[in-house]
Design a protein around this motif. Structure first.
Motif, mmCIF file in Angstrom:
data_model
loop_
_atom_site.group_PDB
_atom_site.id
_atom_site.type_symbol
_atom_site.label_atom_id
_atom_site.label_comp_id
_atom_site.label_asym_id
_atom_site.label_seq_id
_atom_site.Cartn_x
_atom_site.Cartn_y
_atom_site.Cartn_z
ATOM 1 N N THR A 200 10.614 2.918 0.121
ATOM 2 C CA THR A 200 9.746 3.690 -0.757
ATOM 3 C C THR A 200 8.896 4.680 0.032
ATOM 4 O OG1 THR A 200 9.601 1.783 -2.235
ATOM 5 C CG2 THR A 200 8.012 3.545 -2.579
ATOM 6 N N ALA A 201 8.325 4.224 1.131
ATOM 7 C CA ALA A 201 7.498 5.105 1.952
ATOM 8 C C ALA A 201 8.328 6.248 2.530
ATOM 9 C CB ALA A 201 6.833 4.316 3.074
ATOM 10 N N GLU A 202 9.556 5.951 2.904
ATOM 11 C CA GLU A 202 10.434 6.986 3.455
ATOM 12 C C GLU A 202 10.736 8.055 2.411
ATOM 13 O OE1 GLU A 202 14.964 7.419 5.292
ATOM 14 O OE2 GLU A 202 14.047 5.441 5.088
ATOM 15 N N VAL A 203 11.045 7.627 1.195
ATOM 16 C CA VAL A 203 11.319 8.585 0.117
ATOM 17 C C VAL A 203 10.062 9.375 -0.230
ATOM 18 C CG1 VAL A 203 12.002 8.824 -2.307
ATOM 19 C CG2 VAL A 203 13.211 7.206 -0.831
ATOM 20 N N ALA A 204 8.918 8.693 -0.236
ATOM 21 C CA ALA A 204 7.652 9.382 -0.533
ATOM 22 C C ALA A 204 7.359 10.456 0.506
ATOM 23 C CB ALA A 204 6.517 8.366 -0.594
ATOM 24 N N ALA B 111 8.470 7.372 -19.404
ATOM 25 C CA ALA B 111 8.194 6.943 -20.775
ATOM 26 C C ALA B 111 6.690 6.841 -21.032
ATOM 27 C CB ALA B 111 8.848 5.594 -21.039
ATOM 28 N N SER B 112 5.906 7.532 -20.195
ATOM 29 C CA SER B 112 4.446 7.590 -20.330
ATOM 30 C C SER B 112 3.771 6.263 -20.010
ATOM 31 C CB SER B 112 4.032 8.070 -21.735
ATOM 32 O OG SER B 112 4.551 9.360 -21.990
ATOM 33 N N GLY B 113 4.448 5.406 -19.256
ATOM 34 C CA GLY B 113 3.827 4.180 -18.784
ATOM 35 C C GLY B 113 3.334 4.369 -17.360
ATOM 36 N N ARG B 114 2.527 3.438 -16.886
ATOM 37 C CA ARG B 114 2.027 3.493 -15.517
ATOM 38 C C ARG B 114 2.653 2.365 -14.710
ATOM 39 N NH1 ARG B 114 -4.015 4.340 -14.095
ATOM 40 N NH2 ARG B 114 -2.897 4.690 -12.147
ATOM 41 N N ALA B 115 3.367 2.757 -13.678
ATOM 42 C CA ALA B 115 4.050 1.784 -12.832
ATOM 43 C C ALA B 115 3.423 1.759 -11.451
ATOM 44 C CB ALA B 115 5.534 2.125 -12.727
ATOM 45 N N PHE B 116 3.443 0.585 -10.845
ATOM 46 C CA PHE B 116 2.929 0.382 -9.491
ATOM 47 C C PHE B 116 4.007 -0.373 -8.727
ATOM 48 C CE2 PHE B 116 -0.482 -2.069 -6.856
ATOM 49 C CZ PHE B 116 -0.320 -1.188 -5.797
ATOM 50 N N LEU B 117 4.551 0.243 -7.676
ATOM 51 C CA LEU B 117 5.615 -0.384 -6.901
ATOM 52 C C LEU B 117 5.027 -0.952 -5.616
ATOM 53 C CD1 LEU B 117 9.211 0.966 -6.444
ATOM 54 C CD2 LEU B 117 8.052 -0.276 -4.630
ATOM 55 N N VAL B 118 5.242 -2.251 -5.399
ATOM 56 C CA VAL B 118 4.783 -2.916 -4.185
ATOM 57 C C VAL B 118 6.007 -3.188 -3.316
ATOM 58 C CG1 VAL B 118 3.560 -4.894 -3.228
ATOM 59 C CG2 VAL B 118 2.874 -3.971 -5.451
ATOM 60 N N ASP B 119 6.073 -2.526 -2.188
ATOM 61 C CA ASP B 119 7.227 -2.624 -1.292
ATOM 62 C C ASP B 119 6.926 -3.659 -0.213
ATOM 63 O OD1 ASP B 119 9.405 -2.262 0.337
ATOM 64 O OD2 ASP B 119 9.278 -0.079 0.382
ATOM 65 N N ILE B 120 7.602 -4.808 -0.287
ATOM 66 C CA ILE B 120 7.399 -5.833 0.743
ATOM 67 C C ILE B 120 8.623 -5.950 1.648
ATOM 68 C CG2 ILE B 120 5.775 -7.094 -0.719
ATOM 69 C CD1 ILE B 120 7.921 -9.185 -1.205
ATOM 70 N N ASP B 121 9.497 -4.963 1.555
ATOM 71 C CA ASP B 121 10.675 -4.907 2.426
ATOM 72 C C ASP B 121 10.277 -4.226 3.735
ATOM 73 O OD1 ASP B 121 13.114 -4.412 3.687
ATOM 74 O OD2 ASP B 121 14.149 -4.028 1.795
ATOM 75 N N PRO B 122 10.526 -4.864 4.878
ATOM 76 C CA PRO B 122 10.157 -4.248 6.162
ATOM 77 C C PRO B 122 10.757 -2.856 6.368
ATOM 78 C CG PRO B 122 10.734 -6.560 6.479
ATOM 79 C CD PRO B 122 11.083 -6.216 5.053
ATOM 80 N N GLN B 123 11.884 -2.560 5.717
ATOM 81 C CA GLN B 123 12.491 -1.247 5.861
ATOM 82 C C GLN B 123 11.664 -0.162 5.175
ATOM 83 O OE1 GLN B 123 16.672 -1.099 4.885
ATOM 84 N NE2 GLN B 123 17.049 -3.122 5.740
ATOM 85 N N SER B 124 10.854 -0.552 4.184
ATOM 86 C CA SER B 124 9.924 0.352 3.496
ATOM 87 C C SER B 124 10.602 1.643 3.044
ATOM 88 C CB SER B 124 8.735 0.670 4.410
ATOM 89 O OG SER B 124 7.682 1.225 3.682
ATOM 90 N N PRO C 250 6.219 9.743 -9.102
ATOM 91 C CA PRO C 250 5.548 9.647 -10.399
ATOM 92 C C PRO C 250 4.898 8.287 -10.650
ATOM 93 C CG PRO C 250 7.896 9.367 -10.706
ATOM 94 C CD PRO C 250 7.693 9.668 -9.240
ATOM 95 N N PHE C 251 4.763 7.492 -9.617
ATOM 96 C CA PHE C 251 4.143 6.177 -9.742
ATOM 97 C C PHE C 251 3.369 5.873 -8.460
ATOM 98 C CE2 PHE C 251 8.607 5.813 -8.481
ATOM 99 C CZ PHE C 251 8.493 5.211 -7.229
ATOM 100 N N ASP C 252 2.408 4.956 -8.551
ATOM 101 C CA ASP C 252 1.681 4.514 -7.367
ATOM 102 C C ASP C 252 2.526 3.507 -6.600
ATOM 103 O OD1 ASP C 252 -0.461 6.037 -8.139
ATOM 104 O OD2 ASP C 252 -1.598 4.378 -8.991
ATOM 105 N N TYR C 253 2.314 3.427 -5.308
ATOM 106 C CA TYR C 253 3.046 2.447 -4.516
ATOM 107 C C TYR C 253 2.215 2.035 -3.310
ATOM 108 C CZ TYR C 253 4.026 5.764 -0.776
ATOM 109 O OH TYR C 253 3.890 6.630 0.271
ATOM 110 N N THR C 254 2.561 0.906 -2.762
ATOM 111 C CA THR C 254 1.979 0.455 -1.512
ATOM 112 C C THR C 254 2.990 -0.426 -0.793
ATOM 113 O OG1 THR C 254 0.028 -0.587 -0.500
ATOM 114 C CG2 THR C 254 0.948 -1.691 -2.410
ATOM 115 N N ALA C 255 2.858 -0.516 0.505
ATOM 116 C CA ALA C 255 3.643 -1.460 1.310
ATOM 117 C C ALA C 255 2.677 -2.550 1.752
ATOM 118 C CB ALA C 255 4.266 -0.765 2.518
ATOM 119 N N ASP C 256 2.938 -3.782 1.367
ATOM 120 C CA ASP C 256 1.990 -4.861 1.638
ATOM 121 C C ASP C 256 2.746 -6.187 1.704
ATOM 122 O OD1 ASP C 256 -0.168 -6.663 1.753
ATOM 123 O OD2 ASP C 256 -1.402 -5.373 0.469
#
Length: 236
Positions: free
Chosen positions: A60-64, A45-58, A75-81
């Protein structure tokens, strides 16, 4: 794109982003798939999303990683922290509209949950209608209420092959418990998991006959969530 949750905020900007926690003190409710879906719909929808993954299984990183191997990118920024001192500064992130925090399935005794709830505008609590999920869902809701954070329970992973009975029973159970819930719900389609196996967000996935329905379910949740946010911070 991978981003870092910097100690003094991200790129320049003026508006506070919405901070949404996706949490339940029980695993298997679909938090990661939902978090990524909502982030992808925001981007679509033309917005900017930032996903913060705090799940030890991570997840998001696996899919990335799968997306990168396929020559694609999320299509969005992410980090595991999981550093509470970083999470305590979520509101200082700039240049994004929505921050989604994918929380782990067991949160008791962890400082990270407190840090996230201190920053959160709203909590989405995914719920699978099963006796084993009722108590963790109630505890998560009580924790949000104690901290004064608005929340809604989302009925997730509804089997469309079983008719309306299980959904109506889930709705009645939550209503009896006095837990506020989304009117919309998410059905369990193989398109959700298959898209992530291929490293593709549900907004981009075109395989399978139920891909359209899977996308629309997430879009409805996203729209209803934005309506709730508008009541919290009018004009935000």
């Amino acid at each position: 794109m991978t981003a870092q949750l910097a100690a003094d905020g991200a790129a320049a900007g003026v508006s506070d982003p919405w901070v949404i926690a996706v949490a339940n003190q029980k695993g298997g409710v679909g938090k990661s798939l939902l978090s990524m879906g909502l982030a992808a719909v925001t981007a679509d929808a033309s917005g900017r999303a930032f996903l913060v993954d705090i799940d030890p299984q991570s997840t998001t990183a696996e899919v990335a990683d799968r997306a990168e191997r396929a020559g694609e990118s999320l299509p969005f920024d992410y980090t595991a922290d999981t550093d509470p001192t970083h999470l305590a500064k979520l509101r200082k992130v700039r240049g994004v509209d929505l921050i989604l925090v994918d929380c782990p399935g067991s949160l008791e005794g962890h400082d990270v949950l407190s840090a996230v709830l201190d920053q959160a505008d709203f909590v989405v609590i995914p719920y699978v209608h099963d006796p084993f999920y009722v108590t963790p869902t109630r505890r998560t809701a009580a924790l949000c209420a104690d901290r004064g954070v608005p929340y809604r329970v989302l009925i997730n992973r509804v089997d469309p092959r079983r008719g309306t009975g299980p959904l109506e029973d889930a709705q009645a159970t939550l209503d009896k418990l006095g837990l506020p819930r989304f009117r919309s719900f998410v059905r369990e389609y193989s398109a959700h998991s298959q898209a992530h196996v291929e490293g593709v967000m549900i907004t981009q996935y075109r395989g399978g006959r139920n891909a359209v329905n899977a996308r629309e379910d997430i879009r409805r949740i996203h729209t209803e969530m934005l309506m709730q946010l508008g009541q919290i911070r009018p004009g935000g």
